[in-house]
Motif scaffolding. Structure first.
Motif, PDB file in Angstrom:
ATOM      1  N   THR A   1      45.200  38.035  47.818  1.00  0.00           N
ATOM      2  CA  THR A   1      45.084  36.977  46.825  1.00  0.00           C
ATOM      3  C   THR A   1      44.530  35.687  47.412  1.00  0.00           C
ATOM      4  O   THR A   1      43.943  34.884  46.693  1.00  0.00           O
TER       5      THR A   1
ATOM      6  N   ARG B   1      42.214  35.971  39.136  1.00  0.00           N
ATOM      7  CA  ARG B   1      43.098  36.580  38.132  1.00  0.00           C
ATOM      8  C   ARG B   1      42.378  37.524  37.185  1.00  0.00           C
ATOM      9  O   ARG B   1      42.988  38.435  36.634  1.00  0.00           O
ATOM     10  N   ASP B   2      41.100  37.334  36.973  1.00  0.00           N
ATOM     11  CA  ASP B   2      40.351  38.201  36.080  1.00  0.00           C
ATOM     12  C   ASP B   2      40.256  39.629  36.602  1.00  0.00           C
ATOM     13  O   ASP B   2      39.915  40.545  35.860  1.00  0.00           O
TER      14      ASP B   2
ATOM     15  N   MET C   1      42.746  41.367  37.698  1.00  0.00           N
ATOM     16  CA  MET C   1      43.984  42.086  37.405  1.00  0.00           C
ATOM     17  C   MET C   1      43.800  42.953  36.162  1.00  0.00           C
ATOM     18  O   MET C   1      43.025  42.609  35.259  1.00  0.00           O
ATOM     19  N   SER C   2      44.561  44.053  36.105  1.00  0.00           N
ATOM     20  CA  SER C   2      44.559  44.885  34.904  1.00  0.00           C
ATOM     21  C   SER C   2      45.258  44.105  33.782  1.00  0.00           C
ATOM     22  O   SER C   2      45.968  43.125  34.033  1.00  0.00           O
ATOM     23  N   GLU C   3      45.051  44.576  32.565  1.00  0.00           N
ATOM     24  CA  GLU C   3      45.726  43.938  31.428  1.00  0.00           C
ATOM     25  C   GLU C   3      47.244  44.029  31.593  1.00  0.00           C
ATOM     26  O   GLU C   3      47.969  43.088  31.269  1.00  0.00           O
TER      27      GLU C   3
ATOM     28  N   LYS D   1      48.371  41.385  34.036  1.00  0.00           N
ATOM     29  CA  LYS D   1      48.332  40.053  33.422  1.00  0.00           C
ATOM     30  C   LYS D   1      49.512  39.863  32.473  1.00  0.00           C
ATOM     31  O   LYS D   1      50.130  38.794  32.445  1.00  0.00           O
TER      32      LYS D   1
ATOM     33  N   PHE E   1      50.247  36.118  32.060  1.00  0.00           N
ATOM     34  CA  PHE E   1      48.928  35.503  31.882  1.00  0.00           C
ATOM     35  C   PHE E   1      48.275  35.861  30.551  1.00  0.00           C
ATOM     36  O   PHE E   1      47.162  35.445  30.278  1.00  0.00           O
ATOM     37  N   LEU E   2      48.961  36.675  29.729  1.00  0.00           N
ATOM     38  CA  LEU E   2      48.430  37.016  28.401  1.00  0.00           C
ATOM     39  C   LEU E   2      49.349  36.484  27.331  1.00  0.00           C
ATOM     40  O   LEU E   2      50.508  36.330  27.486  1.00  0.00           O
TER      41      LEU E   2
END
Length: 107
Positions: free
Chosen positions: A54, A93-94, A96-98, A101, A106-107
């Protein structure tokens, strides 16, 4: 079972192992975090993984890649494994898988 199928099965096994590896500070596995950039398996069942962290200052920079490498070597059928830490592209961060997130809020 043909050789191509064996490589695909071996890759799936590698992914399953990667999904059991964690940065101790983050409750999401390294595969879902998007830290794995490439998995390559050659004709002799040697596995090469390109991964990132990271950040370059990640506290587990010295321990996580060797841990991942050793876990991959333990997979039946893997002759050898090599984990390379790469910094291009820089993780964000983009990647990462859904699911990751969602778990991290983050969602």
């Amino acid at each position: 079972m043909n050789f191509r199928m064996n490589k695909k099965l071996l890759e799936e096994q590698v992914i399953q192992v990667l999904k059991k590896c964690y940065d101790p500070e983050i409750p999401v596995d390294i595969y879902e975090l998007g830290l794995i950039y490439k998995i390559k398996i050659d004709d002799d069942s040697n596995v090469k993984v390109d991964m990132t962290l990271t950040s370059p200052a990640c506290p587990v920079a010295g321990s996580l890649p060797p841990e991942v490498q050793e876990k991959i070597k333990e997979i039946h059928g893997v002759k050898d494994a090599n984990v390379n830490v790469v910094w291009d592209p820089i993780w964000n961060r983009d990647m990462m898988s859904e699911a990751a997130k969602l778990k991290l809020g983050f969602l």
